[in-house]
Design an enzyme around this catalytic site. Sequence first.
Site, PDB file in Angstrom:
ATOM      1  N   HIS A   1     -10.019   1.726   0.657  1.00 55.45           N
ATOM      2  CA  HIS A   1      -8.564   1.599   0.612  1.00 55.45           C
ATOM      3  C   HIS A   1      -8.153   1.050  -0.752  1.00 55.45           C
ATOM      4  O   HIS A   1      -8.243  -0.150  -1.014  1.00 55.45           O
ATOM      5  CB  HIS A   1      -8.108   0.676   1.737  1.00 55.45           C
ATOM      6  CG  HIS A   1      -6.624   0.576   1.895  1.00 55.45           C
ATOM      7  ND1 HIS A   1      -5.729   1.158   1.020  1.00 55.45           N
ATOM      8  CD2 HIS A   1      -5.860  -0.055   2.835  1.00 55.45           C
ATOM      9  CE1 HIS A   1      -4.495   0.895   1.409  1.00 55.45           C
ATOM     10  NE2 HIS A   1      -4.555   0.161   2.500  1.00 55.45           N
TER      11      HIS A   1
ATOM     12  N   HIS B   1      -2.282   7.874   5.909  1.00 56.36           N
ATOM     13  CA  HIS B   1      -2.619   6.558   5.370  1.00 56.36           C
ATOM     14  C   HIS B   1      -4.046   6.204   5.798  1.00 56.36           C
ATOM     15  O   HIS B   1      -4.862   5.841   4.971  1.00 56.36           O
ATOM     16  CB  HIS B   1      -1.612   5.531   5.876  1.00 56.36           C
ATOM     17  CG  HIS B   1      -1.672   4.230   5.159  1.00 56.36           C
ATOM     18  ND1 HIS B   1      -1.530   4.136   3.792  1.00 56.36           N
ATOM     19  CD2 HIS B   1      -1.858   2.958   5.594  1.00 56.36           C
ATOM     20  CE1 HIS B   1      -1.623   2.870   3.422  1.00 56.36           C
ATOM     21  NE2 HIS B   1      -1.826   2.129   4.497  1.00 56.36           N
TER      22      HIS B   1
ATOM     23  N   CYS C   1       0.803  -1.221   0.000  1.00 55.14           N
ATOM     24  CA  CYS C   1       0.000   0.000   0.000  1.00 55.14           C
ATOM     25  C   CYS C   1       0.841   1.278   0.000  1.00 55.14           C
ATOM     26  O   CYS C   1       0.292   2.375  -0.085  1.00 55.14           O
ATOM     27  CB  CYS C   1      -0.954  -0.009   1.181  1.00 55.14           C
ATOM     28  SG  CYS C   1      -2.036  -1.461   1.180  1.00 55.14           S
TER      29      CYS C   1
END
Length: 439
Positions: A353, A313, A178
């Site tokens: 996400h 994040h 990620c």
Amino acid sequence: MSSDDHDPIVIVGMAVETPGRIDTLAGYWTALSAGADLIGPFPRDRGWDIDELLALADVDGWSKVTDAGGFLESAGEFDPLFFGISPREAVAMDPQQRVILRTAWRALENTGINPESLSGTDTAVFVGGSITEYGPRAAEINEYSGYRASGTALGALAGRISHCLELTGPSMTVDTACASSLTALDLAVKSIRAGEAETAIVGGVCVMGSPAAFYEFSKNNALASGGQCQPYSAQADGTLWGEGAAAVVVQRRSAALRDHHRIYGEVLATGVNHNGGGLGIAVPSATAQERLMARVVKTAGVDPGKIDLIEGHGTGTAVGDPLELEALQQIYGDRGEDDRPAYVGSVKSNLGHAQAASGMLGLVKVLLCGLHGQIAPTRHAQTPTESIDWSSTGLRLADSLTDWSVDGESRYAAVSSFGIAGTNAHAVIGMSTAATANE
């Protein structure tokens, strides 16, 4: 004075593709500024066993999967002949190749560059890519055999762009989970500074070829129970997977001025590190994140108290969010004599996400905030997590659309990502207050 001091790396073009059929910067900003919910039900046209997915909670030790995620409705749409690709080869291509190819094309057009004019140039391509399980197994006989090697190669995310546009500069797909797209930005900046390329296309993409991520996080009891990603919220109980793509075009400021390109922002500093050892490879490290942030801010040469916006994040997990906030508080929480807070947010609250694309989608969000002089809200931020003492820190959640006023000529922001394999990435961006959305 180094060449980087007087001829820095700047961002001159950008493009996005997100859930909600958004493929323009104006559409993206409209959704962000309004705090829009871009989450929708699982796609019914990908051959996924939806009934099994929604029944995973019936398996002992597995948690509920809600019929929700941030999915690209346009993932199956593509004009192969426009890009000189045969229809059969296009079907065999990972849809991530198709989506990032057209997103990169739009980013070049946004820059004012005819993509076809780059043929034969040393333009670089760096793309963050997500794990995929698209299509049939390569180890079987089917009508797409012969195309599967390039069609499923993660390296072809960048390679497809370079091949289509006939670019001869560095070309690589980056997989740091990620943190991939911010890692790609770090590599692109270093490539330009090393003289390998004058211009670089930097992107991130995620299109899920299978619902594997939902299975994994159901087993780990780390999915949002209510079908919403709630970064930094007291109600956060897990993440929600999403899809999307974003790309930016970067080059030296001298080249941007020479070619009369619009400058959206300056990449003041980027950096990447790893957690090292610890409790487990998937467990974030506040210490490592803090160490990286401190190094990047020092390299940027900006007082951390001047950084007003942090696109974090923010996955909405019970472990990740508190550790990230702990690191952010140490670096950006002390505002000195200035009572103006540092606003923290995450685009994952809008679209889920988006894995390898998440950092780049966050970067474009930051650049649009600077362009419009407003800080976009993060959904579900009205009830902040109690994992930190908000009364003792200058950090605040961006819970509503807020004017971004500054005293000087620049707005400063940071973007942060970390991956499940232990990599952290961070960037500090400067944006001129002279730039406006009406230019």
